[in-house]
Design a protein around this motif. Sequence first.
Motif, PDB file in Angstrom:
ATOM      1  N   GLY A 197       6.448 -10.082  -1.035  1.00 42.94           N
ATOM      2  CA  GLY A 197       5.659 -10.074   0.195  1.00 42.94           C
ATOM      3  C   GLY A 197       5.626  -8.719   0.860  1.00 42.94           C
ATOM      4  N   TRP A 198       6.732  -7.971   0.756  1.00 44.40           N
ATOM      5  CA  TRP A 198       6.758  -6.627   1.345  1.00 44.40           C
ATOM      6  C   TRP A 198       5.779  -5.700   0.631  1.00 44.40           C
ATOM      7  CZ3 TRP A 198       8.825  -5.762   5.882  1.00 44.40           C
ATOM      8  CH2 TRP A 198       9.835  -6.603   6.337  1.00 44.40           C
ATOM      9  N   GLY A 199       5.692  -5.836  -0.674  1.00 42.27           N
ATOM     10  CA  GLY A 199       4.739  -5.017  -1.417  1.00 42.27           C
ATOM     11  C   GLY A 199       3.308  -5.357  -1.057  1.00 42.27           C
ATOM     12  N   TRP A 200       3.015  -6.667  -0.990  1.00 44.45           N
ATOM     13  CA  TRP A 200       1.668  -7.087  -0.603  1.00 44.45           C
ATOM     14  C   TRP A 200       1.328  -6.627   0.814  1.00 44.45           C
ATOM     15  CZ3 TRP A 200      -2.036  -8.309  -3.655  1.00 44.45           C
ATOM     16  CH2 TRP A 200      -1.798  -8.983  -4.853  1.00 44.45           C
ATOM     17  N   ALA A 201       2.297  -6.704   1.709  1.00 45.36           N
ATOM     18  CA  ALA A 201       2.048  -6.300   3.100  1.00 45.36           C
ATOM     19  C   ALA A 201       1.675  -4.828   3.177  1.00 45.36           C
ATOM     20  CB  ALA A 201       3.283  -6.585   3.955  1.00 45.36           C
ATOM     21  N   GLY A 204      10.942  -0.051  -7.662  1.00 43.41           N
ATOM     22  CA  GLY A 204       9.971  -0.411  -8.694  1.00 43.41           C
ATOM     23  C   GLY A 204       8.822  -1.229  -8.139  1.00 43.41           C
ATOM     24  N   MET A 205       9.140  -2.153  -7.218  1.00 44.11           N
ATOM     25  CA  MET A 205       8.104  -2.990  -6.626  1.00 44.11           C
ATOM     26  C   MET A 205       7.142  -2.155  -5.776  1.00 44.11           C
ATOM     27  SD  MET A 205       8.506  -6.046  -3.852  1.00 44.11           S
ATOM     28  CE  MET A 205       9.032  -4.840  -2.636  1.00 44.11           C
ATOM     29  N   ILE A 206       7.684  -1.282  -4.919  1.00 46.66           N
ATOM     30  CA  ILE A 206       6.841  -0.447  -4.065  1.00 46.66           C
ATOM     31  C   ILE A 206       6.015   0.516  -4.906  1.00 46.66           C
ATOM     32  CG2 ILE A 206       6.843   1.261  -2.200  1.00 46.66           C
ATOM     33  CD1 ILE A 206       7.615  -1.563  -1.342  1.00 46.66           C
ATOM     34  N   ASP A 207       6.609   0.991  -5.989  1.00 52.01           N
ATOM     35  CA  ASP A 207       5.875   1.886  -6.892  1.00 52.01           C
ATOM     36  C   ASP A 207       4.666   1.175  -7.490  1.00 52.01           C
ATOM     37  OD1 ASP A 207       5.581   4.370  -8.388  1.00 52.01           O
ATOM     38  OD2 ASP A 207       6.205   3.214 -10.138  1.00 52.01           O
ATOM     39  N   GLN A 264      -4.658   7.874   2.582  1.00 46.86           N
ATOM     40  CA  GLN A 264      -3.989   8.841   1.708  1.00 46.86           C
ATOM     41  C   GLN A 264      -2.689   9.333   2.329  1.00 46.86           C
ATOM     42  OE1 GLN A 264      -7.182  11.727   0.950  1.00 46.86           O
ATOM     43  NE2 GLN A 264      -7.138  11.115  -1.201  1.00 46.86           N
ATOM     44  N   PHE A 265      -2.689   9.500   3.645  1.00 48.05           N
ATOM     45  CA  PHE A 265      -1.455   9.902   4.317  1.00 48.05           C
ATOM     46  C   PHE A 265      -0.381   8.835   4.122  1.00 48.05           C
ATOM     47  CE2 PHE A 265       1.398   9.756   7.962  1.00 48.05           C
ATOM     48  CZ  PHE A 265       1.877  11.051   7.992  1.00 48.05           C
ATOM     49  N   MET A 266      -0.752   7.583   4.295  1.00 45.70           N
ATOM     50  CA  MET A 266       0.204   6.490   4.096  1.00 45.70           C
ATOM     51  C   MET A 266       0.703   6.472   2.658  1.00 45.70           C
ATOM     52  SD  MET A 266      -0.450   2.378   4.356  1.00 45.70           S
ATOM     53  CE  MET A 266       0.709   1.262   3.552  1.00 45.70           C
ATOM     54  N   LEU A 267      -0.213   6.596   1.697  1.00 44.95           N
ATOM     55  CA  LEU A 267       0.149   6.615   0.284  1.00 44.95           C
ATOM     56  C   LEU A 267       1.167   7.712   0.001  1.00 44.95           C
ATOM     57  CD1 LEU A 267      -0.599   5.834  -2.804  1.00 44.95           C
ATOM     58  CD2 LEU A 267      -2.089   7.835  -2.662  1.00 44.95           C
ATOM     59  N   LEU A 268       0.857   8.917   0.457  1.00 44.97           N
ATOM     60  CA  LEU A 268       1.717  10.063   0.181  1.00 44.97           C
ATOM     61  C   LEU A 268       3.055   9.944   0.910  1.00 44.97           C
ATOM     62  CD1 LEU A 268       1.721  12.666  -1.423  1.00 44.97           C
ATOM     63  CD2 LEU A 268       0.749  13.840   0.549  1.00 44.97           C
ATOM     64  N   PHE A 269       3.026   9.413   2.114  1.00 44.92           N
ATOM     65  CA  PHE A 269       4.259   9.244   2.894  1.00 44.92           C
ATOM     66  C   PHE A 269       5.234   8.309   2.176  1.00 44.92           C
ATOM     67  CE2 PHE A 269       6.940   7.251   6.070  1.00 44.92           C
ATOM     68  CZ  PHE A 269       7.291   8.309   6.909  1.00 44.92           C
ATOM     69  N   ILE A 270       4.719   7.185   1.684  1.00 41.99           N
ATOM     70  CA  ILE A 270       5.590   6.214   1.013  1.00 41.99           C
ATOM     71  C   ILE A 270       6.086   6.763  -0.317  1.00 41.99           C
ATOM     72  CG2 ILE A 270       5.663   3.926  -0.053  1.00 41.99           C
ATOM     73  CD1 ILE A 270       3.714   2.984   2.106  1.00 41.99           C
ATOM     74  N   ILE A 271       5.172   7.359  -1.087  1.00 43.90           N
ATOM     75  CA  ILE A 271       5.572   7.902  -2.390  1.00 43.90           C
ATOM     76  C   ILE A 271       6.597   9.019  -2.224  1.00 43.90           C
ATOM     77  CG2 ILE A 271       4.748   9.281  -4.341  1.00 43.90           C
ATOM     78  CD1 ILE A 271       2.249   7.577  -4.381  1.00 43.90           C
ATOM     79  N   GLN A 272       6.379   9.896  -1.245  1.00 42.40           N
ATOM     80  CA  GLN A 272       7.341  10.973  -1.006  1.00 42.40           C
ATOM     81  C   GLN A 272       8.709  10.410  -0.612  1.00 42.40           C
ATOM     82  OE1 GLN A 272       7.416  14.010  -1.610  1.00 42.40           O
ATOM     83  NE2 GLN A 272       8.870  15.022  -0.252  1.00 42.40           N
TER      84      GLN A 272
END
Length: 560
Positions: free
Chosen positions: A468-472, A374-377, A69-77
């Motif tokens: 590939g970056w999104g999958w990673a 858009g891809m990371i989202d 969850q920390f990773m999720l929130l960090f990237i989204i923020q």
Amino acid sequence: IGIGNVWRFPYVIATNGGSAALFAYLVCAVLVAWPLFTYELIFGQYISKCNVDAWPAVHPRWKGLGFAQFMLLFIIQTYMQVVIAYTLPYIKASCIEPLPYSDEVHGEKKYWETFVLGKHPDPLSIKGLGGFDGEVWAALLIMWIITFFSVSFGKKLLAKITYVTVLMPVVLMIVLLIVTVRQPGASDGIAFYIGKFDGKKLGEVQTWATACAQILFSLSPGFGSAITYASFIGKKEDVYKASLIVCVSNSAFSILAGFAVFSIVGSVAYENGITVEEAATEVGTGLAFFTIAEAMGLFGNAKNAMSVLFYVMLFTLGLDSSYANFETLVAFVETALHRKGYKPPLWTITLSMSVVMFLLGLIFCTRKGTQVLGMIDMYIGTMLLLFICCCEGFIFNFGMGWKRLTLALQAATIGNKGSPNGRSLFPNWLCRLDLHVTVPIGTGFLFIYQFVDLARNPYGGYPASTNGWGWALLVVGLAIAFSTIWKRGESQLPPIEDDPRFQEVLNAEGIKGEGKNDETARDGKDDAEEEFVDKEAGDLDGSEKPIDVGGEAPVMEAVA
């Protein structure tokens, strides 16, 4: 409510069949997002720990979920700050006469793509990220400076102005709707929004996946913010009432924004002789920025002043959600540092995190940035979020359980003016269905579908090197969540009958300890609570409760 209600919601509806997507959105809200958000608030108030410490308290194997969850929130923020930063060039442009994005100068689409984004006409043809060409990087720097000073030194002020930043967008959106709904073609846009019901779209799993991801993204269950905020509030606060207010207000504002946006889209389609769907999808995720710019010409001599107000509205909507997310991240880092024996000033933590996240956010400010965003989202803001919500659903079923959740809510509200006997989850049958079926199974199914679909059809038609970056990132998130799944140990949750937090409720129901009268039971409850607190104390200076990053929780305070 946040900027996702205006920025993301209309685009989701536009690209998924109009009213069919709206129907799917409402179903997912009632059966998935609303109940999950409610359970998070009940759980956070009950456990009194930030999300990273709350999950291992249920069982040590769930510790990895908190880090995911920390990773999720960090990237989204990180990328949401960029979306909020889009408003600043528009605020600056609103002070110029004539408006730079008006048809007599550059036009709405050209201004958005060229001057705000610095978008390359063919992003897939350039190597790398394409460098910077636009104003977003400077706007992002300003955003992080504001965020740093606000979270570090302005918490009390934020708690007071939250009322303004929540109410002002509602008023302005109503004004926008009143003005735009009378324009030629507006009725066509509204008909697409609520009248054009394409039943075939409901047979497409993608429609449900996108709609579910939107309400989850907008309301933020799965982010960990609700659990962390709820851990700060008092033992007797009515989180169920707060949850109903937040959930209904969130979706109501999204729907209101949809009427305003699609009124403008209908007018644009009418003027250009194209369909509403074509007009709505032409500018991609910038739909809200494009349509508000288009509508400003309708205010005549007041267009500059109204333009400032509307883009400030988007800016403040973004700040509300940004502060909540960033405070949760800061609380996690501060707790981790304290546990290691380090106690740096709050401002040094927020400064360090602001610098790191600003530098990472520059990726989304490049000429290829919107495609990367858009891809990371998709991979993080949709797929990883669905997976985490699925995990939460199973934990609430098999870790907390229905009885403990209902007792936690009842214990928190018993004796309150509006609920002398305590609240219960209502309606019982629907809450049972949500908890046992739609939340865990629904989100799990949609995650698996998205996973398989993206494996077969790369997102956006981008090359494998880009996807590939999104999958990673997704794989890293999943690995973090599963990293402690085999961990053994005991739950910190006592048996329900021995839980000191439930004694008042159990006593009221006549379930008392052997041979105890009411007074003895109450004394025993107090002693048990003190013993439980001592038992919970860890190596964090006698407490594992979340670090208060400022003593205020502006969003929850406003709701209360």
